[in-house]
Design a protein around this motif. Structure first.
Motif, PDB file in Angstrom:
ATOM      1  N   GLY A 140       0.784  -1.242   0.000  1.00 49.92           N
ATOM      2  CA  GLY A 140       0.000   0.000   0.000  1.00 49.92           C
ATOM      3  C   GLY A 140       0.810   1.283   0.000  1.00 49.92           C
ATOM      4  O   GLY A 140       0.290   2.339  -0.343  1.00 49.92           O
ATOM      5  N   GLY A 141       2.098   1.184   0.374  1.00 52.47           N
ATOM      6  CA  GLY A 141       2.917   2.389   0.415  1.00 52.47           C
ATOM      7  C   GLY A 141       3.487   2.788  -0.925  1.00 52.47           C
ATOM      8  O   GLY A 141       4.382   3.628  -0.998  1.00 52.47           O
TER       9      GLY A 141
ATOM     10  N   CYS B  87       1.764   9.973  -5.454  1.00 51.32           N
ATOM     11  CA  CYS B  87       0.651   9.740  -4.541  1.00 51.32           C
ATOM     12  C   CYS B  87       1.086  10.295  -3.189  1.00 51.32           C
ATOM     13  O   CYS B  87       2.059   9.818  -2.603  1.00 51.32           O
ATOM     14  CB  CYS B  87       0.315   8.255  -4.424  1.00 51.32           C
ATOM     15  N   PRO B  88       0.383  11.312  -2.675  1.00 50.52           N
ATOM     16  CA  PRO B  88       0.821  11.956  -1.430  1.00 50.52           C
ATOM     17  C   PRO B  88       0.925  10.973  -0.260  1.00 50.52           C
ATOM     18  O   PRO B  88       0.191   9.991  -0.184  1.00 50.52           O
ATOM     19  CB  PRO B  88      -0.262  13.009  -1.210  1.00 50.52           C
ATOM     20  N   PRO B  89       1.866  11.242   0.660  1.00 49.23           N
ATOM     21  CA  PRO B  89       2.190  10.310   1.737  1.00 49.23           C
ATOM     22  C   PRO B  89       0.995   9.862   2.575  1.00 49.23           C
ATOM     23  O   PRO B  89       0.933   8.695   2.972  1.00 49.23           O
ATOM     24  CB  PRO B  89       3.185  11.103   2.592  1.00 49.23           C
ATOM     25  N   SER B  90       0.059  10.744   2.864  1.00 48.31           N
ATOM     26  CA  SER B  90      -1.027  10.354   3.768  1.00 48.31           C
ATOM     27  C   SER B  90      -1.861   9.217   3.192  1.00 48.31           C
ATOM     28  O   SER B  90      -2.298   8.321   3.920  1.00 48.31           O
ATOM     29  CB  SER B  90      -1.934  11.558   4.066  1.00 48.31           C
ATOM     30  N   LEU B  91      -2.067   9.223   1.882  1.00 51.93           N
ATOM     31  CA  LEU B  91      -2.864   8.147   1.266  1.00 51.93           C
ATOM     32  C   LEU B  91      -2.068   6.842   1.255  1.00 51.93           C
ATOM     33  O   LEU B  91      -2.640   5.757   1.469  1.00 51.93           O
ATOM     34  CB  LEU B  91      -3.289   8.554  -0.153  1.00 51.93           C
TER      35      LEU B  91
ATOM     36  N   TYR C 160       6.183   1.687   2.831  1.00 49.67           N
ATOM     37  CA  TYR C 160       6.159   3.082   2.415  1.00 49.67           C
ATOM     38  C   TYR C 160       7.279   3.266   1.392  1.00 49.67           C
ATOM     39  O   TYR C 160       8.410   2.832   1.631  1.00 49.67           O
ATOM     40  CB  TYR C 160       6.363   4.033   3.605  1.00 49.67           C
ATOM     41  N   ALA C 161       6.964   3.885   0.278  1.00 47.72           N
ATOM     42  CA  ALA C 161       7.970   4.109  -0.763  1.00 47.72           C
ATOM     43  C   ALA C 161       8.525   5.523  -0.653  1.00 47.72           C
ATOM     44  O   ALA C 161       7.759   6.491  -0.567  1.00 47.72           O
ATOM     45  CB  ALA C 161       7.364   3.890  -2.151  1.00 47.72           C
TER      46      ALA C 161
ATOM     47  N   ALA D  16      10.118  11.133   6.268  1.00 43.53           N
ATOM     48  CA  ALA D  16      10.323  10.766   7.681  1.00 43.53           C
ATOM     49  C   ALA D  16       9.036  10.985   8.467  1.00 43.53           C
ATOM     50  O   ALA D  16       8.657  10.162   9.325  1.00 43.53           O
ATOM     51  CB  ALA D  16      11.468  11.593   8.269  1.00 43.53           C
ATOM     52  N   GLU D  17       8.366  12.088   8.175  1.00 46.01           N
ATOM     53  CA  GLU D  17       7.078  12.356   8.829  1.00 46.01           C
ATOM     54  C   GLU D  17       6.065  11.260   8.488  1.00 46.01           C
ATOM     55  O   GLU D  17       5.313  10.797   9.358  1.00 46.01           O
ATOM     56  CB  GLU D  17       6.560  13.726   8.372  1.00 46.01           C
ATOM     57  N   ALA D  18       6.078  10.811   7.238  1.00 43.67           N
ATOM     58  CA  ALA D  18       5.115   9.790   6.812  1.00 43.67           C
ATOM     59  C   ALA D  18       5.378   8.457   7.510  1.00 43.67           C
ATOM     60  O   ALA D  18       4.441   7.782   7.955  1.00 43.67           O
ATOM     61  CB  ALA D  18       5.184   9.620   5.296  1.00 43.67           C
ATOM     62  N   VAL D  19       6.641   8.042   7.589  1.00 45.61           N
ATOM     63  CA  VAL D  19       6.940   6.762   8.242  1.00 45.61           C
ATOM     64  C   VAL D  19       6.582   6.837   9.731  1.00 45.61           C
ATOM     65  O   VAL D  19       6.062   5.874  10.309  1.00 45.61           O
ATOM     66  CB  VAL D  19       8.407   6.344   8.027  1.00 45.61           C
TER      67      VAL D  19
END
Lengths: 411, 146
Positions: free
Chosen positions: A172-173, A180-184, A208-209, A218-221
């Motif tokens: 999914g990442g 595709c923005p990080p939150s999605l 997460y890619a 980093a914020e996304a992970v």
């Protein structure tokens, strides 16, 4: 051939402070596949092995596989459902084990035959998901993919009866690889993890890619870890990072630097495993030697990287949480919730052409190199999540798609 | 569908853009659609992993397209394209059908001759493929107008 658990292997490495690195690697013939796995095992790094399945098998065109095998035509991976279980066991024998688990990577929206084949060969780790291998990669309706993945999860979880602890990784990442923005990405990883758990899988990884900006990543992970801890506390999980999945730098120096940044990102964010890319990525399917070189490069970069550091909150967690909560509110059954969420555009992947995808969202790389929404369609996001902008022209789209390539080839 | 006032309707081509059966990549298709729409043409984008039967039936419907553009980057393109051109030709004797991208497992190039012989009208697989492709479509549109 019980090889020990994929999840345990990664947990042991993490406890020892080591990042597990892993290639994408699929060679059509058994001898070549075995040589590839042996080279990865002998690379001198903490590596997991990979059998990547060819794309005829991925789409269920088993006739094309048999024709290719009969005529000697090129295949872009290992046709695991066409080779016998004995053949695949002979590929793995003496290589696959507690210190070298092997994962099957495939890309199929309906992977039952692939899952059955890997289980028959004594393997129990694979990856994908009902949305992540459906929307970007197939023409299969989402509802059908959800059914197929529920069956596949049950096939996998049944393997516990023989003492295995099957492991499933959400793809999914990586929706569409880029833009595709990080939150999605975070939300879909968590939701697929919840789907896996509902269908009996209790060891999983959330992906997460790497995207366009290391701080945003980093914020996304961190957001992914927060939501996984909240929603999946009763299963074994780890985070797997993918080196950039979009248009790749063409120069060896640029490609190597991008790989090194991804290894550093993995260490910084506490990701336990990294799927690497090679210097050949922009040009062709990499060789075994190029894959091994990438593993060594990534391992060395990780060994010199520092964990932790400041992560600024620009709203990724709030967006991802809003998406996950809104989807889970649609139905108590996660699979039904996913189908409804796509129907309503609560999950709507930018630029995705799948017939079930609403197609009302857009994203772009802003002037600071960060990935931003420009249109959010019906996504249940907090106000102010988008930077309104006109839809891109072909040239503007190409600029966003090649932002990372240009940055690293120039650097 | 937005109309492009700059281009006379006679020169506006109906174009089918499609991936091939085993190829899941779509950015090439998204980009090609924008390129062609900005040139003033109408695009039906069939997306990724289009089975041969779907491609031939969609292209062979009552109003045949003016151009069929196949794009592939996963390394199976050569095999997929060579297989599907026969059935496509059976439906669309006079419609230009072109293919481009990364067509083999071992890097770009080297497939044009075989694909042209198999029945494609043009093959775009070199570094300047997009510029060459735009030129090809321009000439085709000019031909339609005359």
């Amino acid at each position: 051939m019980t090889g020990g658990s994929f999840g345990d292997f990664v947990a042991r490495a993490a406890a020892a402070g080591e990042l597990v690195v892993q290639p994408r690697m699929g060679v059509p013939g058994p001898a070549g596949m075995r040589a590839g796995l042996a080279a990865v095992r002998g690379a001198g790094v903490r590596a997991a092995g990979t059998i990547t399945v060819d794309s005829f098998t991925r789409v269920g065109d088993h006739l094309a596989v048999h024709q290719a095998l009969a005529t000697g035509a090129e295949l872009n991976g290992y046709p695991i459902a066409a080779h016998s279980p004995e053949t695949t066991r002979s590929v793995l024998n003496g290589l696959h084990g507690a210190d070298f688990p092997v994962q099957v990577r495939h890309g199929s929206a309906c992977p039952q035959k692939i899952v059955a084949a890997l289980l028959a060969a004594g393997l129990d780790a694979t990856e994908g998901g009902p949305l992540s291998y459906c929307l970007p990669y197939s023409r299969v309706p989402v509802a059908e993919s959800v059914r197929a993945w529920a069956e596949s999860c049950l096939l996998l979880s049944d393997a516990r009866e023989r003492g295995a602890r099957p492991h499933l990784e959400s793809f999914g990442g990586c929706m569409m690889g880029q833009l595709c923005p990080p939150s999605l990405l975070v939300a879909i990883s968590v939701l697929e993890g919840l789907f896996f758990r509902q269908h009996g899988v209790d060891s999983m990884s959330l992906s997460y890619a790497q995207q366009t900006d290391p701080d945003q990543d980093a914020e996304a992970v961190a957001a992914l870890r927060t939501l996984a801890a909240e929603h999946l506390s009763d299963v074994d999980w780890h985070v797997v990072l993918y080196t950039y999945m979009g248009v790749f730098p063409r120069t060896p120096r640029g490609a190597t630097a991008l790989l090194q940044r991804s290894a550093e990102l993995a260490v910084r964010t506490g990701a336990e495993r990294l799927i690497v890319k090679t210097t050949a990525e922009a040009h062709r399917i990499p060789t075994v030697a190029e894959n091994v070189a990438a593993l060594v490069t990534a391992g060395a970069a990780a060994a010199h990287a520092e964990p932790g550091g400041v992560v600024e909150d620009t709203g990724v967690l709030a967006e991802a949480r809003a998406l996950v909560d809104a989807v889970l509110d649609l139905a108590p059954d996660v699979g039904i919730a996913l189908v409804r969420a796509v129907e309503r555009g609560y999950l709507d992947v930018p630029y995705c052409l799948h017939q079930d995808n609403a197609g009302r969202t857009r994203a772009f790389v802003d002037g600071d190199g960060r990935l931003q929404w420009s249109r959010t369609g019906a996504l249940p996001l907090p106000a102010g999540s988008a930077v309104p902008a006109a839809d891109p022209t072909a040239d503007e789209l190409l600029r966003s798609l090649t932002h990372v390539e240009r940055t690293f080839d120039r650097g | 569908m937005e109309l492009d006032a700059a281009r006379p309707a006679a020169a506006r081509l109906d174009i089918v853009v499609s991936g091939l059966a085993s190829d899941a990549h779509t950015w090439n298709l998204v980009y090609l659609q924008l390129v062609l729409e900005e040139m003033g043409h109408r695009v039906t984008n069939l997306g990724a992993c289009v089975p041969d039967g779907l491609l031939t039936s969609r292209c062979g419907q009552a109003e045949a397209p003016d151009l069929v553009v196949l794009s592939s980057v996963n390394g199976h393109g050569f095999q997929d394209a060579r297989r599907v051109i026969g059935p496509l030709r059976a439906r669309l004797a006079g419609t230009p059908v072109v293919v481009g991208g990364k067509l083999g497992v071992g890097g770009t190039g080297g497939h044009a001759e075989a694909l042209l012989a198999a029945g494609f009208d043009a093959v775009f697989e070199n570094a300047d493929a997009i510029a060459t492709f735009r030129g090809y479509v321009e000439r085709l549109a000019a031909g339609v107008r005359s």
